[in-house]
Design a protein around this motif. Structure first.
Motif, PDB file in Angstrom:
ATOM      1  N   GLY A  90       3.661 -11.804  -3.662  1.00 34.14           N
ATOM      2  CA  GLY A  90       5.095 -12.015  -3.751  1.00 34.14           C
ATOM      3  C   GLY A  90       5.406 -13.038  -4.831  1.00 34.14           C
ATOM      4  O   GLY A  90       4.530 -13.787  -5.268  1.00 34.14           O
ATOM      5  N   ARG A  91       6.653 -13.095  -5.277  1.00 29.28           N
ATOM      6  CA  ARG A  91       7.017 -13.966  -6.382  1.00 29.28           C
ATOM      7  C   ARG A  91       6.654 -15.419  -6.106  1.00 29.28           C
ATOM      8  O   ARG A  91       6.102 -16.113  -6.944  1.00 29.28           O
ATOM      9  N   VAL A  92       6.996 -15.915  -4.902  1.00 31.89           N
ATOM     10  CA  VAL A  92       6.690 -17.289  -4.555  1.00 31.89           C
ATOM     11  C   VAL A  92       5.225 -17.444  -4.161  1.00 31.89           C
ATOM     12  O   VAL A  92       4.524 -18.338  -4.634  1.00 31.89           O
ATOM     13  N   GLU A  93       4.754 -16.548  -3.296  1.00 30.72           N
ATOM     14  CA  GLU A  93       3.372 -16.664  -2.817  1.00 30.72           C
ATOM     15  C   GLU A  93       2.355 -16.669  -3.956  1.00 30.72           C
ATOM     16  O   GLU A  93       1.329 -17.343  -3.884  1.00 30.72           O
ATOM     17  N   ALA A  94       2.639 -15.902  -5.000  1.00 21.97           N
ATOM     18  CA  ALA A  94       1.700 -15.805  -6.116  1.00 21.97           C
ATOM     19  C   ALA A  94       1.546 -17.118  -6.874  1.00 21.97           C
ATOM     20  O   ALA A  94       0.596 -17.282  -7.645  1.00 21.97           O
ATOM     21  N   GLN A  95       2.469 -18.066  -6.669  1.00 21.68           N
ATOM     22  CA  GLN A  95       2.386 -19.358  -7.340  1.00 21.68           C
ATOM     23  C   GLN A  95       1.661 -20.411  -6.505  1.00 21.68           C
ATOM     24  O   GLN A  95       1.447 -21.535  -6.978  1.00 21.68           O
ATOM     25  N   LEU A  96       1.296 -20.058  -5.289  1.00 21.87           N
ATOM     26  CA  LEU A  96       0.673 -21.032  -4.402  1.00 21.87           C
ATOM     27  C   LEU A  96      -0.810 -21.207  -4.714  1.00 21.87           C
ATOM     28  O   LEU A  96      -1.406 -20.434  -5.464  1.00 21.87           O
ATOM     29  N   ALA A  97      -1.400 -22.233  -4.116  1.00 17.47           N
ATOM     30  CA  ALA A  97      -2.824 -22.498  -4.322  1.00 17.47           C
ATOM     31  C   ALA A  97      -3.675 -21.403  -3.678  1.00 17.47           C
ATOM     32  O   ALA A  97      -3.244 -20.725  -2.741  1.00 17.47           O
ATOM     33  N   LYS A  98      -4.887 -21.238  -4.185  1.00 17.98           N
ATOM     34  CA  LYS A  98      -5.811 -20.223  -3.691  1.00 17.98           C
ATOM     35  C   LYS A  98      -7.189 -20.845  -3.551  1.00 17.98           C
ATOM     36  O   LYS A  98      -7.567 -21.714  -4.341  1.00 17.98           O
ATOM     37  N   VAL A  99      -7.943 -20.422  -2.535  1.00 18.09           N
ATOM     38  CA  VAL A  99      -9.277 -20.976  -2.314  1.00 18.09           C
ATOM     39  C   VAL A  99     -10.324 -19.868  -2.339  1.00 18.09           C
ATOM     40  O   VAL A  99     -10.015 -18.703  -2.101  1.00 18.09           O
ATOM     41  N   ALA A 100     -11.565 -20.257  -2.631  1.00 17.16           N
ATOM     42  CA  ALA A 100     -12.661 -19.293  -2.688  1.00 17.16           C
ATOM     43  C   ALA A 100     -13.275 -19.045  -1.319  1.00 17.16           C
ATOM     44  O   ALA A 100     -13.947 -18.039  -1.110  1.00 17.16           O
ATOM     45  N   GLY A 101     -13.062 -19.964  -0.378  1.00 18.40           N
ATOM     46  CA  GLY A 101     -13.646 -19.823   0.951  1.00 18.40           C
ATOM     47  C   GLY A 101     -13.397 -21.063   1.778  1.00 18.40           C
ATOM     48  O   GLY A 101     -12.610 -21.940   1.408  1.00 18.40           O
ATOM     49  N   THR A 102     -14.074 -21.151   2.922  1.00 21.79           N
ATOM     50  CA  THR A 102     -13.822 -22.262   3.845  1.00 21.79           C
ATOM     51  C   THR A 102     -14.215 -23.615   3.268  1.00 21.79           C
ATOM     52  O   THR A 102     -13.533 -24.613   3.514  1.00 21.79           O
ATOM     53  N   ASP A 103     -15.300 -23.679   2.495  1.00 20.80           N
ATOM     54  CA  ASP A 103     -15.716 -24.964   1.917  1.00 20.80           C
ATOM     55  C   ASP A 103     -14.628 -25.522   0.996  1.00 20.80           C
ATOM     56  O   ASP A 103     -14.296 -26.710   1.042  1.00 20.80           O
ATOM     57  N   GLU A 104     -14.087 -24.657   0.158  1.00 19.72           N
ATOM     58  CA  GLU A 104     -13.051 -25.100  -0.769  1.00 19.72           C
ATOM     59  C   GLU A 104     -11.760 -25.428  -0.022  1.00 19.72           C
ATOM     60  O   GLU A 104     -11.024 -26.353  -0.399  1.00 19.72           O
ATOM     61  N   LEU A 105     -11.496 -24.698   1.056  1.00 22.45           N
ATOM     62  CA  LEU A 105     -10.305 -24.983   1.854  1.00 22.45           C
ATOM     63  C   LEU A 105     -10.395 -26.366   2.494  1.00 22.45           C
ATOM     64  O   LEU A 105      -9.418 -27.127   2.484  1.00 22.45           O
ATOM     65  N   GLY A 147      -1.035 -20.869   1.489  1.00 21.42           N
ATOM     66  CA  GLY A 147      -1.286 -20.705   0.070  1.00 21.42           C
ATOM     67  C   GLY A 147      -1.319 -19.216  -0.217  1.00 21.42           C
ATOM     68  O   GLY A 147      -0.842 -18.406   0.579  1.00 21.42           O
ATOM     69  N   GLN A 148      -1.903 -18.846  -1.340  1.00 18.23           N
ATOM     70  CA  GLN A 148      -2.006 -17.414  -1.648  1.00 18.23           C
ATOM     71  C   GLN A 148      -2.844 -16.685  -0.623  1.00 18.23           C
ATOM     72  O   GLN A 148      -2.525 -15.573  -0.216  1.00 18.23           O
ATOM     73  N   ASN A 149      -3.958 -17.302  -0.207  1.00 14.44           N
ATOM     74  CA  ASN A 149      -4.890 -16.615   0.680  1.00 14.44           C
ATOM     75  C   ASN A 149      -5.427 -17.519   1.784  1.00 14.44           C
ATOM     76  O   ASN A 149      -6.548 -17.365   2.237  1.00 14.44           O
ATOM     77  N   PHE A 150      -4.615 -18.467   2.220  1.00 14.12           N
ATOM     78  CA  PHE A 150      -5.041 -19.293   3.345  1.00 14.12           C
ATOM     79  C   PHE A 150      -3.828 -19.798   4.109  1.00 14.12           C
ATOM     80  O   PHE A 150      -2.690 -19.786   3.615  1.00 14.12           O
ATOM     81  N   ALA A 151      -4.081 -20.200   5.335  1.00  7.68           N
ATOM     82  CA  ALA A 151      -3.049 -20.793   6.178  1.00  7.68           C
ATOM     83  C   ALA A 151      -3.665 -21.994   6.873  1.00  7.68           C
ATOM     84  O   ALA A 151      -4.831 -21.967   7.264  1.00  7.68           O
ATOM     85  N   ALA A 152      -2.884 -23.050   7.009  1.00  7.61           N
ATOM     86  CA  ALA A 152      -3.397 -24.283   7.611  1.00  7.61           C
ATOM     87  C   ALA A 152      -2.357 -24.881   8.544  1.00  7.61           C
ATOM     88  O   ALA A 152      -1.180 -24.986   8.201  1.00  7.61           O
ATOM     89  N   ARG A 153      -2.822 -25.244   9.727  1.00 11.41           N
ATOM     90  CA  ARG A 153      -1.998 -26.029  10.642  1.00 11.41           C
ATOM     91  C   ARG A 153      -2.734 -27.338  10.869  1.00 11.41           C
ATOM     92  O   ARG A 153      -3.852 -27.339  11.405  1.00 11.41           O
TER      93      ARG A 153
END
Length: 225
Positions: free
Chosen positions: A57-72, A170-176
């Motif tokens: 999506g227009r906004v989502e595509a600008q968010l941060a992205k991670v390679a996996g759990t370690d980077e998250l 982010g683009q491909n993660f969610a955090a609470r």
């Protein structure tokens, strides 16, 4: 010190949100507050998931992205304490998304399929006795938003939920995260936005909101105090 990736994502996101109301077709004045204009299919024009399952999506595509759990985990550590990370099922069964009646492994597999979750990890905040942060790598953001919307509506209908924005995506993660309000606000500087699908949710006028991928959900830079 924040990663270059997080700073770049945050800068791009701020620029996008700052000019969103001037974009053609972005909606009427006030669309940056609680009045959220619907794009095609009720979400952002062009919204959906990319070929790798991440948000496009227009906004989502600008968010941060991670390679996996370690980077998250490393990313979240820039906003709040995140120690003793674990990916074990017994540690990553989260009561707000998993069915309480099922075993850890079975419940996780079922929820992952329903919510578009690829990987899970948790880590401790400043108070290790409190709930651990819930960190998810997402394979299908549209599916995650759809499942979260249904869960938030069900909790509210049962009188068990509230309308606070608790998940940051982010683009491909969610955090609470279970931390202070200032730590939650710091999440915004990492290239994330708050996800809220509560019916009739209206963020304060000084905040910014944009439609998420799924109709009825918004992304906001407002962190509830």
């Amino acid at each position: 010190m924040r990663t270059k990736q997080a700073l770049a994502a945050a800068a791009a996101l701020l620029a996008l949100l700052g000019t969103a109301s001037c974009d053609e077709g972005a909606g009427p004045p006030g669309s940056q507050s609680g009045e959220v204009p619907a794009g095609k299919n009720g979400g952002l024009t062009g919204g959906g998931s990319g070929g790798d399952g991440t948000a496009s999506g227009r906004v989502e595509a600008q968010l941060a992205k991670v390679a996996g759990t370690d980077e998250l985990v490393r990313l979240i550590s820039n906003a709040t304490t995140c120690t003793s990370a674990s990916t074990k099922p017994k540690d990553t069964t989260f009561s707000d998304i998993d069915a309480p009646s099922e075993g850890a492994a079975a419940g996780i597999a079922k929820t992952n399929a329903e919510w578009g979750i690829k990987e899970r990890v948790t880590c401790d905040g400043k108070d290790a006795s409190a709930n651990g942060h819930e960190l998810l790598v997402i394979s299908d953001m549209a599916r995650f938003e759809t499942a979260f919307k249904a869960r938030q509506a069900a909790d509210l209908a049962a009188g068990e939920g509230d309308t606070r924005t608790r998940w940051f995506i982010g683009q491909n993660f969610a955090a609470r995260i279970f931390a202070t309000d200032s730590d939650e606000r710091e999440m915004l500087s990492l290239g994330t936005l708050g996800l809220n699908c509560a019916p009739h949710y209206v963020a304060p006028p000084q905040s910014t909101t944009q439609p998420a991928i799924v109709k009825g959900c918004i992304l906001t830079n407002y962190v509830d105090a």
